[in-house]
Design a protein around this motif. Structure first.
Motif, PDB file in Angstrom:
ATOM      1  N   GLU A   1       0.802  -1.222   0.000  1.00 60.31           N
ATOM      2  CA  GLU A   1       0.000   0.000   0.000  1.00 60.31           C
ATOM      3  C   GLU A   1       0.835   1.272   0.000  1.00 60.31           C
ATOM      4  OE1 GLU A   1      -0.476  -1.585   4.329  1.00 60.31           O
ATOM      5  OE2 GLU A   1       0.075  -2.362   2.356  1.00 60.31           O
ATOM      6  N   PHE A   2       2.142   1.141   0.182  1.00 64.10           N
ATOM      7  CA  PHE A   2       3.005   2.310   0.232  1.00 64.10           C
ATOM      8  C   PHE A   2       3.952   2.375  -0.965  1.00 64.10           C
ATOM      9  CE2 PHE A   2       2.473   1.522   4.987  1.00 64.10           C
ATOM     10  CZ  PHE A   2       1.336   2.304   5.047  1.00 64.10           C
ATOM     11  N   ARG A   3       3.532   1.818  -2.077  1.00 58.88           N
ATOM     12  CA  ARG A   3       4.356   1.853  -3.279  1.00 58.88           C
ATOM     13  C   ARG A   3       3.500   1.597  -4.512  1.00 58.88           C
ATOM     14  NH1 ARG A   3       5.046  -3.728  -4.575  1.00 58.88           N
ATOM     15  NH2 ARG A   3       4.948  -5.115  -2.760  1.00 58.88           N
ATOM     16  N   THR A   4       4.024   2.009  -5.652  1.00 58.75           N
ATOM     17  CA  THR A   4       3.507   1.608  -6.951  1.00 58.75           C
ATOM     18  C   THR A   4       4.684   1.029  -7.721  1.00 58.75           C
ATOM     19  OG1 THR A   4       3.981   3.702  -8.090  1.00 58.75           O
ATOM     20  CG2 THR A   4       1.890   3.560  -6.869  1.00 58.75           C
ATOM     21  N   ASP A   5       4.495   0.730  -8.990  1.00 56.92           N
ATOM     22  CA  ASP A   5       5.620   0.220  -9.773  1.00 56.92           C
ATOM     23  C   ASP A   5       6.711   1.276  -9.951  1.00 56.92           C
ATOM     24  OD1 ASP A   5       4.426  -2.227 -10.045  1.00 56.92           O
ATOM     25  OD2 ASP A   5       3.594  -1.820 -12.047  1.00 56.92           O
ATOM     26  N   GLU A   6       6.329   2.567  -9.836  1.00 53.18           N
ATOM     27  CA  GLU A   6       7.269   3.626 -10.200  1.00 53.18           C
ATOM     28  C   GLU A   6       7.692   4.521  -9.045  1.00 53.18           C
ATOM     29  OE1 GLU A   6       6.198   5.647 -13.765  1.00 53.18           O
ATOM     30  OE2 GLU A   6       5.822   3.804 -14.864  1.00 53.18           O
ATOM     31  N   TRP A   7       7.139   4.364  -7.876  1.00 55.26           N
ATOM     32  CA  TRP A   7       7.649   5.093  -6.704  1.00 55.26           C
ATOM     33  C   TRP A   7       7.482   4.253  -5.458  1.00 55.26           C
ATOM     34  CZ3 TRP A   7       4.193   5.951  -2.792  1.00 55.26           C
ATOM     35  CH2 TRP A   7       2.829   6.110  -3.105  1.00 55.26           C
ATOM     36  N   VAL A   8       8.279   4.565  -4.458  1.00 53.19           N
ATOM     37  CA  VAL A   8       8.245   3.802  -3.216  1.00 53.19           C
ATOM     38  C   VAL A   8       8.265   4.764  -2.043  1.00 53.19           C
ATOM     39  CG1 VAL A   8      10.765   3.544  -3.148  1.00 53.19           C
ATOM     40  CG2 VAL A   8       9.319   1.894  -1.950  1.00 53.19           C
ATOM     41  N   GLY A   9       7.427   4.497  -1.051  1.00 53.38           N
ATOM     42  CA  GLY A   9       7.446   5.288   0.165  1.00 53.38           C
ATOM     43  C   GLY A   9       8.703   4.999   0.965  1.00 53.38           C
ATOM     44  N   THR A  10       9.221   6.033   1.641  1.00 52.88           N
ATOM     45  CA  THR A  10      10.427   5.869   2.446  1.00 52.88           C
ATOM     46  C   THR A  10      10.178   6.091   3.932  1.00 52.88           C
ATOM     47  OG1 THR A  10      11.008   8.175   1.965  1.00 52.88           O
ATOM     48  CG2 THR A  10      11.982   6.471   0.551  1.00 52.88           C
ATOM     49  N   SER A  11       9.166   6.854   4.277  1.00 58.26           N
ATOM     50  CA  SER A  11       8.783   7.070   5.675  1.00 58.26           C
ATOM     51  C   SER A  11       7.345   7.564   5.685  1.00 58.26           C
ATOM     52  CB  SER A  11       9.713   8.075   6.368  1.00 58.26           C
ATOM     53  OG  SER A  11       9.699   9.325   5.691  1.00 58.26           O
ATOM     54  N   GLY A  12       6.690   7.442   6.845  1.00 53.97           N
ATOM     55  CA  GLY A  12       5.268   7.759   6.882  1.00 53.97           C
ATOM     56  C   GLY A  12       4.882   8.686   8.016  1.00 53.97           C
ATOM     57  N   ARG A  13       3.729   9.316   7.836  1.00 56.72           N
ATOM     58  CA  ARG A  13       3.178  10.191   8.868  1.00 56.72           C
ATOM     59  C   ARG A  13       1.685   9.920   9.006  1.00 56.72           C
ATOM     60  NH1 ARG A  13       3.644  13.446   4.216  1.00 56.72           N
ATOM     61  NH2 ARG A  13       5.870  13.611   4.624  1.00 56.72           N
ATOM     62  N   ALA A  14       1.247   9.835  10.229  1.00 56.20           N
ATOM     63  CA  ALA A  14      -0.167   9.601  10.511  1.00 56.20           C
ATOM     64  C   ALA A  14      -0.822  10.893  10.972  1.00 56.20           C
ATOM     65  CB  ALA A  14      -0.316   8.532  11.590  1.00 56.20           C
ATOM     66  N   ARG A  15      -2.013  11.172  10.467  1.00 59.35           N
ATOM     67  CA  ARG A  15      -2.801  12.254  11.039  1.00 59.35           C
ATOM     68  C   ARG A  15      -3.211  11.837  12.445  1.00 59.35           C
ATOM     69  NH1 ARG A  15      -1.907  17.036   9.421  1.00 59.35           N
ATOM     70  NH2 ARG A  15      -3.909  17.757  10.244  1.00 59.35           N
ATOM     71  N   SER A  16      -3.292  12.793  13.328  1.00 60.70           N
ATOM     72  CA  SER A  16      -3.541  12.466  14.726  1.00 60.70           C
ATOM     73  C   SER A  16      -4.278  13.621  15.396  1.00 60.70           C
ATOM     74  CB  SER A  16      -2.225  12.197  15.455  1.00 60.70           C
ATOM     75  OG  SER A  16      -1.437  13.380  15.504  1.00 60.70           O
ATOM     76  N   VAL A  17      -4.683  13.364  16.635  1.00 60.07           N
ATOM     77  CA  VAL A  17      -5.315  14.385  17.470  1.00 60.07           C
ATOM     78  C   VAL A  17      -4.461  14.546  18.726  1.00 60.07           C
ATOM     79  CG1 VAL A  17      -7.403  15.117  18.679  1.00 60.07           C
ATOM     80  CG2 VAL A  17      -7.594  13.746  16.579  1.00 60.07           C
ATOM     81  N   PRO A  18      -3.517  15.475  18.732  1.00 60.35           N
ATOM     82  CA  PRO A  18      -2.771  15.748  19.956  1.00 60.35           C
ATOM     83  C   PRO A  18      -3.684  16.418  20.976  1.00 60.35           C
ATOM     84  CG  PRO A  18      -2.223  17.352  18.269  1.00 60.35           C
ATOM     85  CD  PRO A  18      -3.097  16.333  17.619  1.00 60.35           C
ATOM     86  N   TYR A  19      -3.455  16.126  22.251  1.00 62.08           N
ATOM     87  CA  TYR A  19      -4.327  16.708  23.275  1.00 62.08           C
ATOM     88  C   TYR A  19      -3.532  16.986  24.544  1.00 62.08           C
ATOM     89  CZ  TYR A  19      -4.401  12.006  25.328  1.00 62.08           C
ATOM     90  OH  TYR A  19      -4.045  10.805  25.892  1.00 62.08           O
ATOM     91  N   ASN A  20      -4.064  17.897  25.347  1.00 62.77           N
ATOM     92  CA  ASN A  20      -3.437  18.275  26.607  1.00 62.77           C
ATOM     93  C   ASN A  20      -3.858  17.288  27.682  1.00 62.77           C
ATOM     94  OD1 ASN A  20      -3.410  19.740  29.340  1.00 62.77           O
ATOM     95  ND2 ASN A  20      -2.172  21.098  28.051  1.00 62.77           N
ATOM     96  N   THR A  21      -2.882  16.601  28.257  1.00 65.25           N
ATOM     97  CA  THR A  21      -3.180  15.550  29.224  1.00 65.25           C
ATOM     98  C   THR A  21      -3.612  16.096  30.586  1.00 65.25           C
ATOM     99  OG1 THR A  21      -0.823  15.425  29.792  1.00 65.25           O
ATOM    100  CG2 THR A  21      -1.650  13.893  28.111  1.00 65.25           C
ATOM    101  N   ASP A  22      -3.379  17.381  30.825  1.00 65.92           N
ATOM    102  CA  ASP A  22      -3.885  17.985  32.063  1.00 65.92           C
ATOM    103  C   ASP A  22      -5.380  18.262  31.976  1.00 65.92           C
ATOM    104  OD1 ASP A  22      -1.389  17.965  33.213  1.00 65.92           O
ATOM    105  OD2 ASP A  22      -0.926  20.054  32.705  1.00 65.92           O
ATOM    106  N   ALA A  23      -5.888  18.362  30.747  1.00 63.38           N
ATOM    107  CA  ALA A  23      -7.298  18.705  30.558  1.00 63.38           C
ATOM    108  C   ALA A  23      -8.161  17.496  30.193  1.00 63.38           C
ATOM    109  CB  ALA A  23      -7.432  19.770  29.462  1.00 63.38           C
ATOM    110  N   TYR A  24      -7.584  16.529  29.467  1.00 62.58           N
ATOM    111  CA  TYR A  24      -8.361  15.404  28.957  1.00 62.58           C
ATOM    112  C   TYR A  24      -7.551  14.116  29.036  1.00 62.58           C
ATOM    113  CZ  TYR A  24     -11.763  18.688  27.016  1.00 62.58           C
ATOM    114  OH  TYR A  24     -12.722  19.669  26.880  1.00 62.58           O
ATOM    115  N   SER A  25      -8.257  13.015  29.046  1.00 60.66           N
ATOM    116  CA  SER A  25      -7.642  11.709  28.848  1.00 60.66           C
ATOM    117  C   SER A  25      -8.007  11.233  27.447  1.00 60.66           C
ATOM    118  CB  SER A  25      -8.141  10.702  29.887  1.00 60.66           C
ATOM    119  OG  SER A  25      -9.535  10.480  29.738  1.00 60.66           O
ATOM    120  N   GLU A  26      -7.299  10.238  26.962  1.00 59.32           N
ATOM    121  CA  GLU A  26      -7.542   9.765  25.596  1.00 59.32           C
ATOM    122  C   GLU A  26      -8.980   9.293  25.412  1.00 59.32           C
ATOM    123  OE1 GLU A  26      -5.594   6.688  22.297  1.00 59.32           O
ATOM    124  OE2 GLU A  26      -4.822   6.761  24.350  1.00 59.32           O
ATOM    125  N   SER A  27      -9.558   8.696  26.428  1.00 57.74           N
ATOM    126  CA  SER A  27     -10.928   8.195  26.328  1.00 57.74           C
ATOM    127  C   SER A  27     -11.959   9.311  26.201  1.00 57.74           C
ATOM    128  CB  SER A  27     -11.260   7.322  27.543  1.00 57.74           C
ATOM    129  OG  SER A  27     -11.167   8.083  28.737  1.00 57.74           O
TER     130      SER A  27
END
Length: 379
Positions: free
Chosen positions: A162-188
């Protein structure tokens, strides 16, 4: 864009800059310095252990994957057009060049889109042998223009399908995310559905003029449709979301308590924590939607490459154990070679719930920008 303003002054005979786009003055602690076996061994096939490029990370063991010593030697002259900033990848590229006495590399740094247009406009006279892109969209655009050539299987097979085609190849990846302040919220406390965030009670932030953010909204257009995306944008604006110039600054604002959560690439959280390990910031992910898109930086060999074998072997070096470990430790991206682990308290790629979309479609930004402007977002 992923490249902050370069901290390197001037150029040498092998490097010339061409309008590198600035995305803030992010400080990646300890990115300079070449460690391990990077002093050059003539043919790259010495008996040294796998070298580390850039900064070290406490407790980081020897990476898995294929070391450069087991890859074909690089010999000859090569021109690289890099859409990744020198500040982020310059150490890696210099390490590869310095490893081989008979290898000379010329690098041109600029924005990925600008370099695609330049290669197309230069035609068969382009000096570019390899194009190194910040995202899959630019790789797809160059391929669609018939300006790339197939990579050998021994390069492609190093990365999952899923990270390549015949003519290009992925070298590193980045995920979209939701950073949050742990003093205000928990992940749940955080919604796992990106479409629920207009109703989130906390203070939100983002960087709408940033390319990665616009690609995220583009993914929403593709997955949810234009009407639903417009409604989401209107809701986000009405919620009072705060805009920042880039996603590192956005994450720093979370750590400083200015806002409670945001929408950014995952590695900006790690960069904040690298400078302030006790900062109250952590990473959450949504599931199977635009908020969970996984994009890749990657490389391709141009159709005008003077030595396609040399060019493809250089791309292979970007998938080496040393390079993949560098991406994890120094840019905090996801390595794409399975044997190398990411840095930080992060799920593996397999544990992420990534939507099934064609990453090359994320380059279709014009309708996204039009839509954002229609609802009053300054981009």
């Amino acid at each position: 864009m992923d490249s902050p303003k370069s901290f390197f002054d001037g150029t040498d005979r092998r490097t010339f800059l061409a309008g590198a786009a600035a995305a803030g003055t992010v400080g990646l602690a300890g990115c300079s310095g070449i460690l391990g076996n990077g002093e050059g061994n003539g043919n790259g096939n010495g008996d040294s252990p796998i070298g580390q490029i850039g900064s070290g990370r406490a407790g980081r063991g020897t990476p898995g994957g294929t070391p450069m010593a087991e890859m074909p030697d690089l010999e000859g002259e090569l021109t690289l057009y890099s859409g990744r900033g020198e500040f982020l990848v310059g150490d890696l590229i210099s390490y590869i060049e310095d490893l081989y006495d008979d290898f000379s590399l010329t690098v041109r740094y600029a924005g990925s889109t600008d370099l695609v247009n330049q290669i197309i406009n230069e035609g068969q006279g382009t000096p570019a042998d390899v194009f190194y892109s910040v995202n899959a969209g630019s790789l797809g655009a160059l391929t669609d223009a018939d300006r790339t050539q197939a990579l050998p299987d021994e390069v492609l097979n190093m990365v999952r399908e899923e990270f390549r085609t015949d003519e290009w190849v992925g070298t590193s990846g980045r995920a979209r995310s939701v950073p949050y302040n742990t003093d205000a919220y928990s992940e749940s406390d955080l919604p796992n559905d990106i479409m629920a965030y207009p109703d989130f009670e906390g203070d939100l932030g983002w960087a709408p003029s940033y390319g990665s953010c616009q690609a995220f909204v583009t993914a929403m257009r593709i997955i949810e449709g234009e009407d639903a995306t417009r409604q989401w944008l209107e809701g986000i604006v009405e919620s009072g979301i705060t805009s920042y110039p880039d996603e590192f600054v956005t994450c720093q604002a979370i750590a400083d308590g200015e806002i409670d959560a945001a929408f950014t690439n995952h590695y900006y959280i790690q960069r904040v924590l690298d400078g302030s390990p006790d900062a109250p910031i952590a990473t959450a992910f949504t599931e199977g939607d635009a908020g969970a898109v996984f994009n890749v930086a990657g490389a391709t060999v141009t159709d005008a490459a003077s030595d396609a074998t040399l060019a493809s072997n250089f791309v292979r070096h970007l998938l080496s154990a040393e390079a993949q470990d560098y991406f994890a430790r120094s840019t905090f991206e996801y390595p794409l070679v399975n044997e190398v682990e990411p840095i930080g308290d992060l799920p593996t790629i397999d544990e992420l719930d990534v939507p099934d979309i064609d990453l090359t479609q994320l380059s279709d930004l014009e309708p996204t920008i039009d839509l954002m402007r229609e609802v009053g977002i300054d981009v």
